[in-house]
Design a protein around this motif. Structure first.
Motif, short mmCIF file in Angstrom:
data_model
loop_
_atom_site.label_atom_id
_atom_site.label_comp_id
_atom_site.label_asym_id
_atom_site.label_seq_id
_atom_site.Cartn_x
_atom_site.Cartn_y
_atom_site.Cartn_z
N THR A 1 0.83 -1.20 0.00
CA THR A 1 0.00 0.00 0.00
C THR A 1 0.87 1.25 0.00
O THR A 1 0.58 2.22 -0.72
N ASN A 2 1.93 1.25 0.80
CA ASN A 2 2.83 2.40 0.83
C ASN A 2 3.51 2.62 -0.52
O ASN A 2 3.66 3.77 -0.96
N ILE A 3 3.92 1.54 -1.15
CA ILE A 3 4.56 1.67 -2.48
C ILE A 3 3.55 2.24 -3.48
O ILE A 3 3.88 3.14 -4.26
N ARG A 4 2.32 1.72 -3.46
CA ARG A 4 1.29 2.24 -4.36
C ARG A 4 1.08 3.74 -4.13
O ARG A 4 0.99 4.52 -5.08
N SER A 5 0.99 4.12 -2.86
CA SER A 5 0.78 5.53 -2.53
C SER A 5 1.94 6.39 -3.00
O SER A 5 1.73 7.49 -3.53
N GLU A 6 3.15 5.90 -2.81
CA GLU A 6 4.31 6.67 -3.23
C GLU A 6 4.36 6.82 -4.75
O GLU A 6 4.64 7.90 -5.27
#
Length: 162
Positions: free
Chosen positions: A111-116
């Protein structure tokens, strides 16, 4: 709105669904036993069981009711076996909890990678400098760490983000 009807068809893994697929009958049994063993009802049940066992085997209901005379060798063996099995169930449940935490961490990382990635794309489209954003983030993190450590924040030039 079903996936795909709004123009987006992003399918993020659901933590509960991932964990449910990994959980077998043996895991459910181990979790149920461990959950019950961690309750006060378990303690009360054992206190009652020990009291009844000792009462009968001390001969309070007559010598014919005694099946495990003092020093209660059968009770000792049963309690020892129960402790062995309960400790094993606790370890199994702890291993499952570690797996749950790993799944959660993996999903949070995704999720963090997607957000970034989305943020970088939006920033690029909006004409925002990624280098400047990173510099601002480093400054804010350093100030926050300084506050958490009860030390003076590192002096920095404040820049308004438009």
């Amino acid at each position: 709105m079903p996936p795909g009807t709004n123009g987006f068809d992003i399918r993020l893994p659901n933590e509960q669904a991932v964990l449910a697929r990994m959980r077998g009958t043996q895991d459910r049994i181990a979790d149920a036993i461990t959950t019950f063993a961690g309750t006060m009802q378990f303690v009360y049940l054992h206190a009652l069981w020990f009291a009844v066992w000792i009462t009968f085997n001390e001969g309070l209901f007559g010598p014919s009711a005694v099946w495990d005379p003092y020093p209660f060798g059968l009770l000792t063996m049963i309690v020892s076996l129960e402790a062995i099995f309960l400790s094993t169930f606790v370890m199994v449940s702890q291993n499952r909890q570690a797996i749950r935490e790993k799944v959660r961490a993996d999903l949070a990382f995704e999720t963090n990678i997607r957000s970034e990635v989305w943020s970088a794309h939006m920033g690029h489209v909006l004409g925002i400098s990624a280098e400047q954003v990173e510099e601002d983030v480093r400054t804010l993190l350093a100030q926050n760490r300084a506050k958490m450590n009860d030390s003076e924040p590192i002096p920095t030039a404040h820049r308004s983000i438009d």
